[in-house]
Scaffold this active site. Structure first.
Site, PDB file in Angstrom:
ATOM      1  N   CYS A 184       3.785  69.003  74.971  1.00 45.31           N
ATOM      2  CA  CYS A 184       4.438  67.736  74.678  1.00 45.31           C
ATOM      3  C   CYS A 184       4.864  67.755  73.216  1.00 45.31           C
ATOM      4  O   CYS A 184       4.022  67.951  72.328  1.00 45.31           O
ATOM      5  CB  CYS A 184       3.443  66.599  74.921  1.00 45.31           C
ATOM      6  N   ASN A 185       6.148  67.590  72.967  1.00 40.38           N
ATOM      7  CA  ASN A 185       6.640  67.611  71.584  1.00 40.38           C
ATOM      8  C   ASN A 185       6.105  66.427  70.788  1.00 40.38           C
ATOM      9  O   ASN A 185       5.773  66.565  69.607  1.00 40.38           O
ATOM     10  CB  ASN A 185       8.164  67.539  71.557  1.00 40.38           C
ATOM     11  N   THR A 186       6.051  65.266  71.417  1.00 38.49           N
ATOM     12  CA  THR A 186       5.625  64.069  70.698  1.00 38.49           C
ATOM     13  C   THR A 186       4.193  64.243  70.190  1.00 38.49           C
ATOM     14  O   THR A 186       3.896  64.052  69.007  1.00 38.49           O
ATOM     15  CB  THR A 186       5.694  62.831  71.623  1.00 38.49           C
ATOM     16  N   ASP A 244      -0.029  67.074  78.851  1.00 41.13           N
ATOM     17  CA  ASP A 244       1.169  66.285  78.505  1.00 41.13           C
ATOM     18  C   ASP A 244       0.901  64.835  78.893  1.00 41.13           C
ATOM     19  O   ASP A 244      -0.072  64.532  79.594  1.00 41.13           O
ATOM     20  CB  ASP A 244       2.403  66.819  79.250  1.00 41.13           C
ATOM     21  N   SER A 245       1.784  63.962  78.459  1.00 39.92           N
ATOM     22  CA  SER A 245       1.664  62.564  78.860  1.00 39.92           C
ATOM     23  C   SER A 245       2.005  62.387  80.342  1.00 39.92           C
ATOM     24  O   SER A 245       1.597  61.405  80.954  1.00 39.92           O
ATOM     25  CB  SER A 245       2.622  61.709  78.025  1.00 39.92           C
ATOM     26  N   CYS A 274      11.830  67.452  74.090  1.00 36.49           N
ATOM     27  CA  CYS A 274      10.816  66.746  74.871  1.00 36.49           C
ATOM     28  C   CYS A 274      10.652  67.587  76.117  1.00 36.49           C
ATOM     29  O   CYS A 274      11.647  67.978  76.738  1.00 36.49           O
ATOM     30  CB  CYS A 274      11.298  65.335  75.232  1.00 36.49           C
ATOM     31  N   THR A 275       9.414  67.878  76.472  1.00 31.06           N
ATOM     32  CA  THR A 275       9.203  68.799  77.595  1.00 31.06           C
ATOM     33  C   THR A 275       9.673  68.213  78.934  1.00 31.06           C
ATOM     34  O   THR A 275       9.861  68.952  79.896  1.00 31.06           O
ATOM     35  CB  THR A 275       7.717  69.208  77.704  1.00 31.06           C
ATOM     36  N   HIS A 276       9.874  66.909  78.985  1.00 29.92           N
ATOM     37  CA  HIS A 276      10.412  66.321  80.213  1.00 29.92           C
ATOM     38  C   HIS A 276      11.881  66.700  80.452  1.00 29.92           C
ATOM     39  O   HIS A 276      12.345  66.711  81.592  1.00 29.92           O
ATOM     40  CB  HIS A 276      10.344  64.785  80.152  1.00 29.92           C
ATOM     41  N   TYR A 296       4.383  58.389  75.573  1.00 27.06           N
ATOM     42  CA  TYR A 296       3.902  58.513  74.198  1.00 27.06           C
ATOM     43  C   TYR A 296       5.000  58.127  73.195  1.00 27.06           C
ATOM     44  O   TYR A 296       4.709  57.675  72.093  1.00 27.06           O
ATOM     45  CB  TYR A 296       3.496  59.966  73.906  1.00 27.06           C
TER      46      TYR A 296
END
Ligand code: DGL
Length: 265
Positions: free
Chosen positions: A75-77, A11-12, A189-191, A43
């Site tokens: 990460c979705n982005t 992930d970012s 968004c995974t965050h 991202y």
């Protein structure tokens, strides 16, 4: 394949830890290397070309170095933009993370769904296609909430979350909904599941939050089913791009998840 070959989660930043947490529920002893591209975070404000080049390049180098059995873009982005490209460059299974529109559409009673993601995610054709395929006849209201990415990063480092930031997300979605009632919120968004509690307070108990973490964990478990897998001899590895100082403050969150001290890529 080496039986200690890890699963690589990428992930970012720390958002992919929501996928890691779900993965540990289904595969408690699996060796995992978690890579956070802190040098590239966020991202969501980058262009498609920047994200695709960065993610494909980094994952190629990481796969070469660690020889993982599977990679997950947590990460979705990155997934909605670069999943195809990453699959082209890696020779192992690559699992992506895409907005949980399908389960949300199955759950909603009011037919009005809110979707919160990064700027880059919500403009993707990939998301348009998920909407057409799974949410036809529903209202899917999308907004970008880049501030939540930073808030989740700060929260995991022990910092406070500004309630105004969360209220702003709720108010912007409600403004789009007008007289209709949003009863389902896609955390695209995974965050964002790291802020589930704060979002729950702002949206109230009648709004259900949906994310893809559990489904992704099950998918990973399914793909490696039957493989010879030994637990890593030591703690799992948490690796960051850029200066190691980027991981300062994460010690407790990492220790609670069975990681050793952060390492530099
Ligand atoms: N965690 C990432 C996602 O799922 C994005 C955060 C970022 O903007 O870097 O979309």
């Amino acid at each position: 394949m080496d039986k200690s070959s890890p699963i690589l989660l990428f992930d970012s930043g720390v958002g992919g830890l929501t996928v890691y947490d779900a993965l540990r529920e289904v595969l408690p002893g699996a060796p995992v290397i978690y890579a956070a591209d802190l040098a590239g975070l966020p991202y969501g404000t980058k262009t498609e070309a920047q994200i695709a080049a960065r993610v494909a390049g980094l994952l190629g180098r990481m796969a070469e170095r660690w020889q993982p059995r599977l990679a997950c873009i947590a990460c979705n982005t990155a997934s909605t933009i670069a999943l195809g490209m990453v699959r082209d460059v890696l020779e192992i299974p690559v699992v992506g993370t895409v907005p949980a529109i399908k389960p949300a559409a199955a759950m909603t009673q009011t037919g009005t769904i809110g979707l919160v993601g990064t700027e880059a995610t919500i403009r993707q054709r990939y998301v348009d296609d998920l909407e057409t395929e799974f949410a036809a006849g529903k209202r899917l209201l999308r907004i970008a909430a880049p501030g939540l990415v930073q808030a989740a990063e700060a929260k995991l480092r022990g910092g406070p979350v500004d309630p105004a930031l969360i209220a702003d997300v709720r108010d912007r979605l409600q403004a789009l909904a007008g007289d209709e009632r949003i009863d389902t919120l896609v955390l695209a968004c995974t965050h964002f599941p790291l802020l589930a509690e704060e979002l729950g307070h702002a949206f109230g108990p009648d709004v259900r939050q949906v994310d893809g973490a559990a489904g992704i964990a099950r998918r990973i478990a399914h793909l490696i089913e039957g493989q010879n897998l030994t637990p890593s001899p030591g703690p799992n590895r948490f690796v960051v791009t850029g200066p190691l100082a980027g991981a300062i403050g994460l010690e407790a969150a990492l220790a609670a998840r069975g990681f050793g001290a952060a390492q530099a890529f």
